[in-house]
Design a protein around this motif. Structure first.
Motif, short mmCIF file in Angstrom:
data_model
loop_
_atom_site.label_atom_id
_atom_site.label_comp_id
_atom_site.label_asym_id
_atom_site.label_seq_id
_atom_site.Cartn_x
_atom_site.Cartn_y
_atom_site.Cartn_z
N VAL A 184 -3.18 8.81 6.30
CA VAL A 184 -3.00 8.11 5.02
C VAL A 184 -3.60 8.91 3.87
O VAL A 184 -2.98 9.08 2.83
N PHE A 185 -4.81 9.42 4.07
CA PHE A 185 -5.53 10.06 2.97
C PHE A 185 -5.65 11.57 3.11
O PHE A 185 -6.24 12.22 2.26
N LEU A 229 0.80 3.99 -3.00
CA LEU A 229 0.42 5.39 -2.75
C LEU A 229 1.51 6.35 -3.21
O LEU A 229 1.35 7.56 -3.10
N ASN A 230 2.62 5.80 -3.73
CA ASN A 230 3.71 6.58 -4.29
C ASN A 230 4.28 7.56 -3.26
O ASN A 230 4.54 8.72 -3.56
N MET A 252 -4.48 13.77 0.27
CA MET A 252 -5.24 13.68 -0.97
C MET A 252 -6.53 14.48 -0.92
O MET A 252 -7.14 14.70 -1.95
N ILE A 254 0.84 -1.20 0.00
CA ILE A 254 0.00 0.00 0.00
C ILE A 254 0.87 1.25 0.00
O ILE A 254 0.61 2.20 -0.73
#
Length: 160
Positions: A155-156, A90-91, A159, A86
């Motif tokens: 994590v997000f 997610l780079n 974004m 993961i």
């Protein structure tokens, strides 16, 4: 501690601040300010240290899934390698971002599991403890939501 003294002694704090974020790793910074062979040897040592730790922990986790929980070997390996996969998907390219994301996931899951283990121990425990604490399902549920939010945001969050 010895590595810290060597790195600060060779590079110095003022030169360390001039480096990019991904170059502020001690072994990489040594390649810039010391002899290239020293930087290469330091990076090989760092790679071997991280790889052997990853291998040891991964094998222990695969065996735990397999022996303790009865999960088949292939699925155990998949669950073990899921987090590194993961992170790479997610780079995440910065070393510090990788530490941040994996730390948030591991720490959040550890705290969530602590609440769940507490509830399970209260429910299934056979021994009469010296003192007791109530179940506190509302407080435990709030903690679980808080840690889930923290993991999700870490994590997000970039974004959104």
């Amino acid at each position: 501690v010895l590595l810290s003294f060597i790195v600060v002694g060779i590079i110095g704090t003022s030169n360390f601040e001039l480096l990019d974020a991904n170059d502020r790793i001690a072994t990489i910074a040594l390649s810039f300010y010391a002899h290239p062979i020293m930087g290469t040897l330091a990076n090989i040592l760092a790679f071997l240290s991280m790889f052997t730790s990853f291998l040891t922990i991964s094998l222990a986790l695969v065996r735990m899934y397999n022996y303790d929980y009865g999960i088949p070997s292939g699925l155990s390996l998949g669950l073990t390698l899921m987090l590194p996969l993961i992170v790479s998907l997610l780079n995440i390219t910065s070393f510090f971002q990788v530490l941040s994301v994996t730390g948030a996931i591991a720490g959040g899951l550890q705290c969530i599991f602590a609440v769940l283990i507490f509830w399970r121990a209260k429910k299934m425990g056979q021994r009469k403890p010296e003192y007791t604490v109530g179940n506190h399902y509302v407080l435990g549920g709030l903690f679980i939501l808080l840690f889930l939010f923290g993991v999700f945001f870490e994590v997000f969050g970039g974004m959104l």
